[in-house]
Design an enzyme around this catalytic site. Structure first.
Site, short mmCIF file in Angstrom:
data_model
loop_
_atom_site.label_atom_id
_atom_site.label_comp_id
_atom_site.label_asym_id
_atom_site.label_seq_id
_atom_site.Cartn_x
_atom_site.Cartn_y
_atom_site.Cartn_z
N SER A 1 0.88 -1.34 -0.12
CA SER A 1 -0.10 -0.08 -0.06
C SER A 1 0.97 0.94 0.26
O SER A 1 1.58 0.76 0.39
CB SER A 1 -0.91 0.12 1.34
OG SER A 1 -0.20 0.43 2.33
N CYS B 1 -3.27 -4.67 -8.02
CA CYS B 1 -3.13 -2.78 -8.56
C CYS B 1 -3.26 -2.04 -9.51
O CYS B 1 -3.07 -1.12 -9.88
CB CYS B 1 -1.33 -2.15 -7.71
SG CYS B 1 -0.57 -3.23 -8.21
N GLU C 1 -8.12 3.88 -4.41
CA GLU C 1 -7.44 2.61 -5.17
C GLU C 1 -8.53 1.47 -3.69
O GLU C 1 -8.36 1.52 -2.57
CB GLU C 1 -6.51 2.18 -4.46
CG GLU C 1 -6.03 0.44 -4.71
CD GLU C 1 -4.65 -0.24 -5.01
OE1 GLU C 1 -3.73 -0.82 -5.64
OE2 GLU C 1 -3.84 0.36 -3.58
N GLU D 1 6.32 -0.52 -4.70
CA GLU D 1 5.64 -0.72 -6.45
C GLU D 1 4.27 -0.54 -5.99
O GLU D 1 3.57 -1.33 -4.55
CB GLU D 1 5.65 -2.30 -6.82
CG GLU D 1 4.99 -2.18 -8.26
CD GLU D 1 3.53 -3.05 -7.93
OE1 GLU D 1 2.53 -1.86 -8.11
OE2 GLU D 1 3.17 -3.95 -7.94
N LEU D 2 3.12 0.17 -5.69
CA LEU D 2 2.59 0.39 -5.18
C LEU D 2 1.24 0.39 -5.16
O LEU D 2 0.66 -0.39 -6.68
CB LEU D 2 2.45 2.00 -4.13
CG LEU D 2 3.77 2.36 -3.22
CD1 LEU D 2 4.52 3.43 -2.69
CD2 LEU D 2 4.44 1.65 -1.91
#
Length: 476
Positions: A230, A283, A377, A249-250
């Site tokens: 996150s 994601c 998200e 890498e979010l």
């Protein structure tokens, strides 16, 4: 079947230290197995072992590293069904999706095996001025050193593989923290790695609580931190990481544009897959869909009908497309976001019902810009649809986001495709398909709140190595 319990891996060795971590079946919510949990003392031992192993890794020839990766490929093939079953249980992933992830695990290690013998340098011409006459430069890539890896719950195998496989290819020792909710796949990777000739201490795989995991971020013996998860957590870790490079890498709230010249049937099929694959817990899941006004009514009618027809249920059932979310808490959180959007004026076209961790596939329209399900998200089975008249306006609406991971554009106009590639503020633009598409050798990552750096084996290897230069002077 799962084992009754699983060890952690400390310095290449299985350690059945305790059974402190319960791993639940995400569909039944029953405890499926127990896993050994590492504490700060064990993490410190793992880092010390990695540091001690690094000189031996530096000396390993590329073909030796390739052999280790090839052994893993064969091991994963032999345990294909076991790995897929574990994903169904620990992650709630429908069996067809689980098989797909095991296939990608194998692909990722195959690619790493190929790249392990291609880590080349270059001979440089340094004679760019008179003072440099007689000088030649050459450089090679050397391992950066012990790496800290933190992987998420949603792709327990392949997102761990995107850290582990390039580390082995590059010759870096590592300590991996898999997600506590889904540690089994990473531990099976550890079991197969333990069969290889990696130097003692070259790897540790340690499920642990967040409270005990601070060393993964702060310890200076690590020379790189790679985190997938996150945004809130990722940026906090970066702030605490000190001098080491950080790869993040979010999250994302990926958008997909459907232009007027699109094959509607094809686009709807792909968008449904992109939005609801593994219950939207990706994601790069399609979250926002912008459809040209000329197609909007027809799109809405067909799209909603097909979303309603998606089969919800037991991940082990071959017909299931929508399984449970990772926890009841996450399902309730997203249900709350959906309800907030409806209260703010959005239309709920289908879905919205909640039963434990099972959230029905949901489609919303006319969602106000500031609502969480539009601006944040969602990470679950929901998509937001809206219409546009002008392509430039659609691009601007895609960019009106704190995130920038990938975007999809359905168009047959090459000029619009190039304009999207030029103007969209994302790490990747997918033309003629959904932003959820990924193959494991491509550069993958985002901008803005979606992170820093790129995954994809060759690009990860570049991050895990440093350039070492030699200058050769020829006396004149």
């Amino acid at each position: 079947m799962l084992a009754k319990s699983y060890p952690y891996y400390l310095a290449n060795k299985a350690v059945y230290a305790n059974e402190d971590l319960d791993v639940t079946n995400k569909y039944t919510q029953e405890v499926a197995t127990k896993v050994a949990l590492a504490d700060a003392r064990v993490i410190d031992q793992a880092i010390a072992a990695a540091e001690k192993a690094q000189p031996a890794l530096n000396k390993m020839a590329p073909y030796q590293r390739q052999k280790i990766l090839e052994h893993c490929v064969e091991g994963f093939k032999k345990r294909f069904d076991e790995l897929a079953y574990s994903l169904c249980i620990e992650a709630g992933k429908p069996i067809k999706d689980a098989r797909g992830e095991v296939t990608r695990l194998i692909d990722t290690f195959k690619i790493a095996a190929e790249e392990s013998v291609r880590i080349n340098g270059e001979v440089m011409n340094l004679e760019i001025t008179e003072r440099a006459k007689g000088y030649t430069g050459m450089y090679k890539h050397v391992p950066i050193g012990p790496c800290s890896f933190i992987s998420p719950f949603n792709f327990p195998l392949n997102l761990a593989a995107h850290k582990v496989a390039p580390a082995i290819a590059a010759g870096c020792a590592f300590v991996l923290k898999p997600a506590s909710r889904t540690p089994i796949g990473a531990l099976i990777i550890g079991e197969i790695l333990a069969e290889t000739d990696l130097p003692e201490g070259a790897f540790s795989i340690l499920p642990c609580s967040r409270d005990g995991a601070d060393l993964f971020t702060t310890d200076d013996r690590f020379k790189l931190l790679s985190f997938t998860g996150s945004p809130d957590v990722g940026w906090q870790l970066k702030a605490k990481a000190g001098k080491k490079p950080v790869i993040l890498e979010l999250g994302g709230n990926a958008a997909c544009i459907v232009d007027a010249d699109t094959d509607l049937e094809d686009a709807i099929t792909r968008i449904i897959f992109g939005a609801y694959y593994q219950s939207g817990q990706s994601c790069i899941s399609v979250q926002r869909v912008l459809v040209h006004q000329s197609l909007y009514d027809e799109f809405k009618q067909q799209y909603v009908a097909k979303v309603k027809a998606l089969v919800h249920g037991d991940p082990l059932d071959e017909n299931t497309f929508i399984g449970p979310m990772i926890s009841e808490g996450e399902a309730k959180r997203l249900k709350g976001w959906i309800d907030n959007a409806v209260a703010a004026g959005a239309n709920m076209l289908c879905g919205g019902n909640l039963d434990g961790a099972m959230l029905e596939a949901t489609v919303l329209e006319n969602v106000p810009r500031e609502c969480e399900v539009n601006a944040d998200e969602a990470f679950g089975p929901v998509s937001v649809i809206s219409a546009f008249d002008d392509f430039d306006d659609a691009l601007a609406r895609v960019n009106d986001s704190q995130f920038g991971l990938q975007a999809g554009v359905f168009t047959r106009d090459i000029y619009k495709a190039h304009k999207a590639w030029d103007e969209l503020e994302v790490g990747g633009v997918v033309i003629g398909d959904v932003p959820s598409w990924r193959v494991d050798n491509m550069p993958y990552g985002g901008v803005k709140e979606s992170g820093l750096g790129r995954e994809g084996i060759r690009y990860a290897i570049a991050d895990m190595t440093e350039i070492k230069l030699m200058i050769l002077r020829t006396p004149q």
